[in-house]
Scaffold this active site. Structure first.
Site, mmCIF file in Angstrom:
data_model
loop_
_atom_site.group_PDB
_atom_site.id
_atom_site.type_symbol
_atom_site.label_atom_id
_atom_site.label_comp_id
_atom_site.label_asym_id
_atom_site.label_seq_id
_atom_site.Cartn_x
_atom_site.Cartn_y
_atom_site.Cartn_z
ATOM 1 N N HIS A 62 -83.532 7.269 -31.973
ATOM 2 C CA HIS A 62 -82.163 7.370 -31.471
ATOM 3 C C HIS A 62 -81.293 8.151 -32.461
ATOM 4 O O HIS A 62 -80.740 7.598 -33.396
ATOM 5 C CB HIS A 62 -81.610 5.947 -31.280
ATOM 6 N N HIS A 64 -78.380 11.494 -32.849
ATOM 7 C CA HIS A 64 -77.505 12.493 -32.226
ATOM 8 C C HIS A 64 -77.452 13.697 -33.156
ATOM 9 O O HIS A 64 -76.894 13.620 -34.241
ATOM 10 C CB HIS A 64 -76.109 11.922 -31.995
ATOM 11 N N ARG A 66 -76.273 16.669 -32.112
ATOM 12 C CA ARG A 66 -75.022 17.356 -31.754
ATOM 13 C C ARG A 66 -75.166 18.806 -31.323
ATOM 14 O O ARG A 66 -74.208 19.398 -30.850
ATOM 15 C CB ARG A 66 -73.998 17.298 -32.898
ATOM 16 N N ASP A 154 -77.404 8.019 -22.914
ATOM 17 C CA ASP A 154 -76.790 7.375 -24.075
ATOM 18 C C ASP A 154 -75.417 7.933 -24.423
ATOM 19 O O ASP A 154 -75.171 9.130 -24.356
ATOM 20 C CB ASP A 154 -77.678 7.502 -25.306
ATOM 21 N N HIS A 181 -78.276 2.533 -22.422
ATOM 22 C CA HIS A 181 -77.070 2.254 -23.213
ATOM 23 C C HIS A 181 -76.333 1.182 -22.422
ATOM 24 O O HIS A 181 -75.690 1.467 -21.422
ATOM 25 C CB HIS A 181 -76.231 3.534 -23.346
ATOM 26 N N HIS A 234 -79.740 0.204 -29.111
ATOM 27 C CA HIS A 234 -78.763 -0.429 -30.013
ATOM 28 C C HIS A 234 -78.280 -1.831 -29.599
ATOM 29 O O HIS A 234 -77.125 -2.040 -29.288
ATOM 30 C CB HIS A 234 -77.552 0.483 -30.249
ATOM 31 N N ASP A 307 -79.318 5.369 -34.484
ATOM 32 C CA ASP A 307 -78.152 5.794 -33.707
ATOM 33 C C ASP A 307 -77.247 6.669 -34.574
ATOM 34 O O ASP A 307 -76.023 6.566 -34.543
ATOM 35 C CB ASP A 307 -77.364 4.589 -33.152
#
Lengths: 425, 310, 181
Positions: A62, A64, A66, A154, A181, A234, A307
């Site tokens: 998990h 990010h 971007r 997510d 999520h 999460h 996360d």
């Protein structure tokens, strides 16, 4: 170019290894793993791992990254460098980029970028619905063909239960994993921290635990109905742990992850309007933290994921209400996980499992192992080394960590990825 | 927050000690003397610059701070900005730094988001006064309310104070609870359960949903403004029904002590949370609250400068 | 080094003399008011009023003046605030401003401003128990109890019964003085 790691203590849950062994890496693959020692005959680069643990490269389910679209927060390059420094050789990139990774074209773009500029392996996660709008199913099959390892909206929940049901049914046909999520947006109601007395005294809108729990329950019910595989992202509340535990007992095909911040700190970290501790789901109470630890201990929670949600300092110096949610987590995850070992919540193989073989199994990828012949992806952990977290010095563009200034024990000493040894000490 | 920054700002009543509150109220007494004179101005803070940085419209509070600053002979600038830094090109922090660069010694901040004064205080050299942040605090309102109560009742210790209405959204209620508890008052909250969750008990107050019961033997009746935009959001069915249950009427005031004072931070919704004849009646001290607001805000500005000198 | 400059008896004698001078200079007590500067000046103003009453048989109104809001040294230190209580109109009055120690003249400047903000007296005169010199402004006393040459870094303290001391005026040497006054 070969690499020889000697004198280390190898922990590889995929093979049930937990003991002294040397590892020889040649041409990017594990050539030999031996408890009897390996002689350096060919002039390999040697890492003396005496007193250290040699682990399979960690897998973050998990992350990010971007890119594309939010390069001011993070890029595939900076994110994977941060990952590698944190011991992660594989990261799964969530699709909430701009454009959203909801079609094979974007998936291919990400993979191409990762291939040329990535410091670690990137496995994209595709969106469940087009544009993550929760309305129409995205092209899961084509994305899977292009390289997506799972599907998730997510950042947002799939609010419409019928769409979620269809997604699970459809994914089942592809044997694809849906990651939920879990958040009921009506109940979370724009909350910016955990509901409760602290939110009251700070004048901040609270998001209650039940906003997560009703959604965890809903998605488990739908997974049970459809027989599809479901992974809960999460997990942050005691109630979620309880619901997942019960579902597993019934034989529902559900797995779950939590993140270091949910077992390391409570909502108290938000005090002083610290936007670095603003995260979704929010940091919870001490009771929740205890339940998360118990869930990790008893296996209800299969995976520790970061996360990792980097944001620019400008965004995080906004007023608390409008600062974006997220914690930059790749570079502190293993050390925070190591605290669980020190506390006796998990033994070290148990921790490593939740960071390697468990996520690999859930994602159905042949990674997170030091088996001879496998691609050499290695993380060397120095359990004695202490360091102070310095947000400003994170490799990630996101300096948003609530652990700034923390002294942590257990640091990544070195990593091996694509035949290259990186020393981080 | 470090000690230094706690010193030179007024962020909330939560952060103030009883001693500091009493000191501010004593100072306010001296400033109220000044306000009674023909020449209502003193040269105390001449040459200093005060900026009203309001991200939320408020004529009353802004005017009060502005006049208080002028009475102390400061130069005062009003700076209004849109509330969300996302809508505006310039970030909140940049706006505040710009204002500081104009030479501001004291920046008075109102913002619809809780914690904005705290965040800016960490970054600014100027003193920050919280003029209301989100649903967090409105410390000068609590100080002026305490000042008014002491003026009428001589002391706060052992007084029974009821705060009534939209508690959950009220920074005024919260600041008053902190302040009055520190001053030894017995505080109770009255309102519909949707606007007054039971966890407020953890603040050390009593919680009532029944107005008549809650008002029994009360010395101070503090009404809150009902935010009309809450209507239609399932907090209460209608303003008519609200007034029936939690509005302050003459008959209802009979439950309180005969010499109870009636307070309201303004602006009032007459006929919704308070009946006109009560607002204008003998027990009402609502206009005195406004006057006292000036004295208290002068005291706060003086006090922050006083602490800077140490 | 602490040196005694005036004792109880000498202070009393000085105040008696000053009260006579005030009456004489103003040809009586008509429209006369005494305004003491917080805090020492207030006690002295009350004592002077009593002495005036003893000799003239008339009550002279006494007020107290807090000059905190008018000082020019708040960038250096903000003074502790006490209250101004002047229970009469100063318009058309002869104001005798009373202070304990007359030094730079800055307090008196502040006091003049403070009184002017209260109204328009006919005249203002200044009475001080001790004049220690070192003026920084063109201000002089109309009635000075005692002139005492000092050095700038010494300190003069007027200690009074009303504050729980034995009446005395003492000179503190540079070492003990801290901030001079």
């Amino acid at each position: 170019m070969s690499i020889l790691i000697v004198n280390g203590h190898v922990i590889d849950p995929s093979q049930g290894l937990d003991g002294r062994a040397d590892i020889l890496v040649e041409n990017g693959t594990v050539k030999k793993l031996s408890a009897n020692g390996i002689k350096n005959t060919k002039g390999a680069e040697v890492l003396d791992a005496k007193g250290m643990y040699v682990l399979p490269g960690l897998i973050d389910m998990h992350t990010h990254l971007r890119e594309p679209g939010f390069e001011h927060k993070e890029t595939i390059r900076t994110g994977t460098l941060a990952a590698l420094k944190g011991g992660f050789t594989t990261v799964c990139a969530m699709p909430n980029t701009n454009p959203v990774n909801d079609n094979a074209g974007i998936t291919e773009y990400i993979l191409k970028k990762a291939d040329t500029g990535g410091a670690a392996r990137v496995l994209p996660i595709g969106a469940v619905t087009k544009g993550q709008k929760g309305e129409e199913l995205a092209e899961l099959y084509m994305m899977r063909k292009a390289g997506c390892v799972a599907f998730s909206d997510d950042g947002k929940p799939v609010s419409n239960a019928l769409i979620m049901r269809r997604a699970l049914e459809y994914a089942k046909g592809l044997d694809a994993l849906i990651i939920s999520h879990a958040e009921n947006l009506q109940l979370s109601g724009g909350g910016v921290m955990n509901s409760g007395f602290l939110a009251l005294t700070m004048g901040l809108k609270g998001s209650p635990a039940v906003a997560e729990e009703v959604m965890v329950y809903r998605d488990i019910a739908l997974a049970e109905l459809t027989g599809a595989r479901l992974h809960i992202a999460h997990v942050s509340t005691a109630g979620s742990v309880r619901i997942i535990r019960q579902a597993k007992e019934r034989g529902v095909r559900v797995t779950a992850e939590t993140c270091p911040h949910y077992f390391s700190i409570t909502e108290a970290a938000v005090a002083g309007y610290n936007t670095s501790a603003k995260v979704n789901p929010p940091l919870r109470s001490g009771k929740d933290v205890a339940a998360i630890k118990e869930g990790l201990r008893d296996g209800t929670i299969d995976v520790i994921a970061t996360d990792h949600a980097p944001h620019s300092p400008e965004e995080k110096t906004r007023e608390f209400d409008s600062a974006p949610f997220g914690i930059s987590g790749l570079e502190t995850a293993l050390s925070l996980g190591f605290r669980l070992v020190e506390e006796g919540v998990l033994d070290l193989p148990g921790l490593v499992k939740k960071l390697t073989s468990n996520p690999a199994g859930i994602l159905g990828i042949e990674r997170g192992t030091l088996r001879e012949g496998a691609e050499a992806e290695i993380c060397v952990l120095n359990p004695e080394k202490e360091f102070a977290v310095n947000a400003a010095e994170l490799i990630s563009r996101g300096k948003n960590t609530p652990f700034d200034g923390w002294r942590l024990k257990g640091a990544v000493e070195a990593t091996v990825f694509r035949g290259r040894l990186s020393r981080w000490a | 927050m470090d000690d230094n920054s706690r010193k030179k700002h007024l962020l909330g009543m939560k952060e103030l000690s009883r001693e500091e509150i009493m000191h501010l109220l004593n100072l306010a007494t001296s400033f109220k003397d000044v306000l009674r004179r023909d020449i209502k101005k003193v040269p105390t803070l001449r040459g200093r610059t005060v900026v009203n940085l309001f991200f939320e419209p408020s004529t009353r509070t802004r005017t009060s701070f502005e006049l208080a600053a002028k009475r102390l002979s400061t130069d005062v600038i009003n700076f209004s900005a849109p509330s969300s830094s996302i809508l505006k090109g310039e970030s909140l922090l940049d706006t505040a730094l710009t204002v500081e660069a104009l030479g501001a010694d004291i920046i008075i901040i109102r913002h619809s988001s809780s914690g904005v004064p705290h965040m800016l205080a960490r970054h600014l050299k100027a003193s920050v006064i919280n003029a209301g942040d989100g649903t967090n605090e409105h410390p000068t309102q609590a100080l002026l309310d305490a000042f008014t109560i002491i003026e009428k009742k001589q002391e706060t210790s052992g007084l029974r104070v009821a705060i009534i209405g939209d508690i959950i959204h009220s920074r005024v209620a919260k600041s008053n609870i902190y302040c009055l508890k520190k001053l030894g008052a017995d505080v109770r909250l009255i309102g519909p359960a949707t606007l007054l969750p039971s966890c407020w008990k953890e603040m050390g107050v009593e919680v009532f949903t029944d107005m008549d019961e809650g008002l029994k033997g009360v010395d101070v009746v503090m009404m809150l403004r009902l935010q009309l935009e809450r209507q239609g959001k399932a907090f209460f069915p209608s303003t008519e029904e609200y007034f029936r249950q939690w509005g302050l009427s003459k008959r209802r005031l009979l439950s309180a002590k005969p010499d109870a004072i009636v307070m309201h931070p303004g602006p009032m919704n007459r006929g919704i949370e308070i009946a006109s004849d009560v607002a204008d009646g003998n027990n009402s001290v609502i206009l005195e609250q406004v006057t006292n607001g000036l004295a208290v805000r002068m005291a706060v500005m003086y006090h922050l400068e006083e602490k800077k000198e140490l | 080094m602490k040196k005694s400059l005036l004792d109880r008896k000498e202070i009393d004698r000085t105040l008696t003399r000053m009260s006579h001078e005030i009456i004489e200079k103003n040809k009586g007590v008509e429209d006369l008011c005494l305004v003491g500067i917080q805090r020492g000046g207030v006690y002295l103003a009350e004592r002077l009023a009593k002495k005036i009453k003893d000799s003239e048989g008339a009550d002279v109104p006494v007020g107290s003046l807090d000059i905190s809001f008018y000082r020019d040294d708040i960038r250096i230190r903000l003074p502790a605030v006490s209250r101004t209580e002047i229970p009469f109109s100063v318009d058309g009055k002869k104001i005798i401003l009373v202070d304990d120690v007359f030094f730079t003249g800055r307090s008196i400047r502040a006091a003049l401003d403070a009184i002017m903000d209260l109204g328009r007296p006919d005249l203002i005169q200044l009475a001080v128990l001790v004049d220690r010199g070192h003026r920084e402004l063109p201000i002089r006393a109309d009635y000075a109890g005692k002139n005492i040459p000092t050095s700038r870094d010494e300190r003069v303290d007027v200690l009074l019964e009303e504050d729980g001391h034995e009446d005395s005026v003492v000179l503190l040497s540079a070492g003990e003085a801290g901030n001079g006054r």
